[in-house]
Design a protein around this motif. Sequence first.
Motif, PDB file in Angstrom:
ATOM      1  N   ILE A   1       0.849  -1.192   0.000  1.00  8.85           N
ATOM      2  CA  ILE A   1       0.000   0.000   0.000  1.00  8.85           C
ATOM      3  C   ILE A   1       0.880   1.237   0.000  1.00  8.85           C
ATOM      4  O   ILE A   1       1.859   1.310   0.746  1.00  8.85           O
ATOM      5  N   LEU A   2       0.542   2.204  -0.849  1.00 10.35           N
ATOM      6  CA  LEU A   2       1.209   3.507  -0.880  1.00 10.35           C
ATOM      7  C   LEU A   2       0.216   4.559  -0.392  1.00 10.35           C
ATOM      8  O   LEU A   2      -0.927   4.595  -0.848  1.00 10.35           O
ATOM      9  N   ILE A   3       0.669   5.427   0.535  1.00  8.41           N
ATOM     10  CA  ILE A   3      -0.179   6.479   1.090  1.00  8.41           C
ATOM     11  C   ILE A   3       0.523   7.811   0.871  1.00  8.41           C
ATOM     12  O   ILE A   3       1.666   7.996   1.307  1.00  8.41           O
ATOM     13  N   CYS A   4      -0.167   8.740   0.204  1.00  9.22           N
ATOM     14  CA  CYS A   4       0.420  10.043  -0.118  1.00  9.22           C
ATOM     15  C   CYS A   4      -0.615  11.128   0.165  1.00  9.22           C
ATOM     16  O   CYS A   4      -1.812  10.925  -0.029  1.00  9.22           O
ATOM     17  N   GLY A   5      -0.143  12.300   0.591  1.00  8.82           N
ATOM     18  CA  GLY A   5      -1.044  13.393   0.931  1.00  8.82           C
ATOM     19  C   GLY A   5      -1.092  14.507  -0.089  1.00  8.82           C
ATOM     20  O   GLY A   5      -1.541  15.613   0.240  1.00  8.82           O
ATOM     21  N   SER A   6      -0.653  14.249  -1.320  1.00 10.90           N
ATOM     22  CA  SER A   6      -0.652  15.299  -2.344  1.00 10.90           C
ATOM     23  C   SER A   6      -0.993  14.713  -3.706  1.00 10.90           C
ATOM     24  O   SER A   6      -0.234  13.899  -4.253  1.00 10.90           O
ATOM     25  N   LEU A   7      -2.126  15.130  -4.249  1.00 16.62           N
ATOM     26  CA  LEU A   7      -2.492  14.693  -5.591  1.00 16.62           C
ATOM     27  C   LEU A   7      -1.658  15.405  -6.644  1.00 16.62           C
ATOM     28  O   LEU A   7      -1.292  14.823  -7.670  1.00 16.62           O
ATOM     29  N   SER A   8      -1.293  16.669  -6.384  1.00 13.20           N
ATOM     30  CA  SER A   8      -0.500  17.426  -7.361  1.00 13.20           C
ATOM     31  C   SER A   8       0.919  16.875  -7.494  1.00 13.20           C
ATOM     32  O   SER A   8       1.594  17.132  -8.487  1.00 13.20           O
ATOM     33  N   MET A   9       1.359  16.116  -6.513  1.00 13.57           N
ATOM     34  CA  MET A   9       2.691  15.517  -6.565  1.00 13.57           C
ATOM     35  C   MET A   9       2.844  14.608  -7.786  1.00 13.57           C
ATOM     36  O   MET A   9       3.937  14.439  -8.318  1.00 13.57           O
ATOM     37  N   PHE A  10       1.721  14.013  -8.253  1.00 11.53           N
ATOM     38  CA  PHE A  10       1.734  13.103  -9.400  1.00 11.53           C
ATOM     39  C   PHE A  10       1.481  13.841 -10.719  1.00 11.53           C
ATOM     40  O   PHE A  10       1.452  13.211 -11.772  1.00 11.53           O
ATOM     41  N   SER A  11       1.278  15.151 -10.653  1.00 14.02           N
ATOM     42  CA  SER A  11       0.835  15.895 -11.833  1.00 14.02           C
ATOM     43  C   SER A  11       1.978  16.171 -12.806  1.00 14.02           C
ATOM     44  O   SER A  11       3.160  16.180 -12.435  1.00 14.02           O
ATOM     45  N   ASN A  12       1.601  16.394 -14.063  1.00 14.85           N
ATOM     46  CA  ASN A  12       2.596  16.753 -15.091  1.00 14.85           C
ATOM     47  C   ASN A  12       3.320  18.042 -14.719  1.00 14.85           C
ATOM     48  O   ASN A  12       4.511  18.201 -14.996  1.00 14.85           O
ATOM     49  N   ARG A  13       2.601  18.958 -14.091  1.00  9.98           N
ATOM     50  CA  ARG A  13       3.195  20.253 -13.748  1.00  9.98           C
ATOM     51  C   ARG A  13       4.390  20.090 -12.822  1.00  9.98           C
ATOM     52  O   ARG A  13       5.456  20.668 -13.053  1.00  9.98           O
ATOM     53  N   LEU A  14       4.250  19.275 -11.791  1.00 13.67           N
ATOM     54  CA  LEU A  14       5.358  19.080 -10.861  1.00 13.67           C
ATOM     55  C   LEU A  14       6.402  18.102 -11.401  1.00 13.67           C
ATOM     56  O   LEU A  14       7.568  18.161 -11.011  1.00 13.67           O
TER      57      LEU A  14
END
Length: 436
Positions: free
Chosen positions: A241-254
């Motif tokens: 299981i992977l738990i992350c608190g940022s959806l924008s972290m996966f974004s093309n922008r970042l």
Amino acid sequence: MARSPLILVALICLIPIVCHSFSPESPTSRRILVLVDDLAIKSSHSLYFKSLSSGGYDLDFKLADDPKISLQRYGQYLYDGLVLFCPTVDHFGGSIDQASILDFVDSGHDLIIVADVQSSDLIREIATECGADFDEDPAAMVIDHINYANPENEGDHTMIASDNFVKSDVILGSAKIEAPVLFQGIGHSLNPANSLVFKVLSASPAAYSANPKAKLSNPPALSGSDISLVSVMQARNNARILICGSLSMFSNRLFRSEVQKARDSTRLEKSGNEQFLNEISKWVFHERGHLKAVNVRHHKSGEEDEPAVYRINDDLEYSVEIYEWTGTSWEPYVADDVQVQFFMMSPYVLKTLSSDGKGLYSTTFKVPDVYGVFQFKVEYEKLGYTTLSLSKQIPVRPFRHNEYERFITAAYPYYGAAFSMMAGFFLFSFLHLYNK
């Protein structure tokens, strides 16, 4: 009408393909359900999804509240992995709910949970069940006035650059992540009672979690290195299981963004987000760190066949082959910390297995001078690797009456005492009878 039976037979033949699930011989998750709040995420996060697709994963995108979605059909799971890119969803559609997702993990399947600011209680509760507790303030974000990113954009310092990675090549790959990872979102703490969850990306000691638009009147609930930005958990059944608190972290922008830490003159052309998330996704979906043990054998030294019972003080040999899945094939696993126990209530023998570098681990030892029902046990737990738990039961008997040595060396003093007593008796009798 004649074609109907043929169509029915074809559909029945396709069921095993549709219901493909985790296989011990090919453990990589292949068919993945991606649940999103908005289908626009498919394009705004396309670089991450493209990396999964190029790795051979079949992604099925659905809205989280789609009334037709389901994880299983006719008792068979339709997917090997589940990705939740829907932090604001209040309830799932179809037959999916919190309990079904936890059952999905309990069945050995993999899960990625991505939360964000204003995450719903549903996503928070799923994360809590997995050992991660997000900040209770729904508007809270991780703030760092020391390690914020891109100092030309002062703002509220919620865009932070972190390079506090877990030290594990099996989780993050052997190639070093040179650039810091950009993170903007909500932090979480780990449940100390859950020993299976651990941090892979942590905040700095100067970070804290609070509402950036409100004045801080009380000490923050989360602060310093206790804040986890990204965590992983490997369940006892080896589901990941992977738990992350940022959806924008996966974004093309970042993924494409330049990165520069505050108080650091070095400016890098690209953040470490893409490398970090691609590598950790490989681990979550079992492309790395998945072990299997085969050909567990034991026998008396000098023999080949496995006996039904051992005798105390027998010399025996124990061997096992261990391999690691590389994403495409099984390769020999090489380590120097695999141990075997000869166990009955407690370990009577604990030996480190020696490796031949080709996956074969072996050792020799003497059966203890205790009889009963023993077990050969291998309990191998190492950070980032699946757990190996091997157990094989074997009885141990004492010597039979005709298997002891005729004369026992340790009994020589007693033999001497007995014969000297006999000799003394005859000598005394002779002197007593014939002495005038």
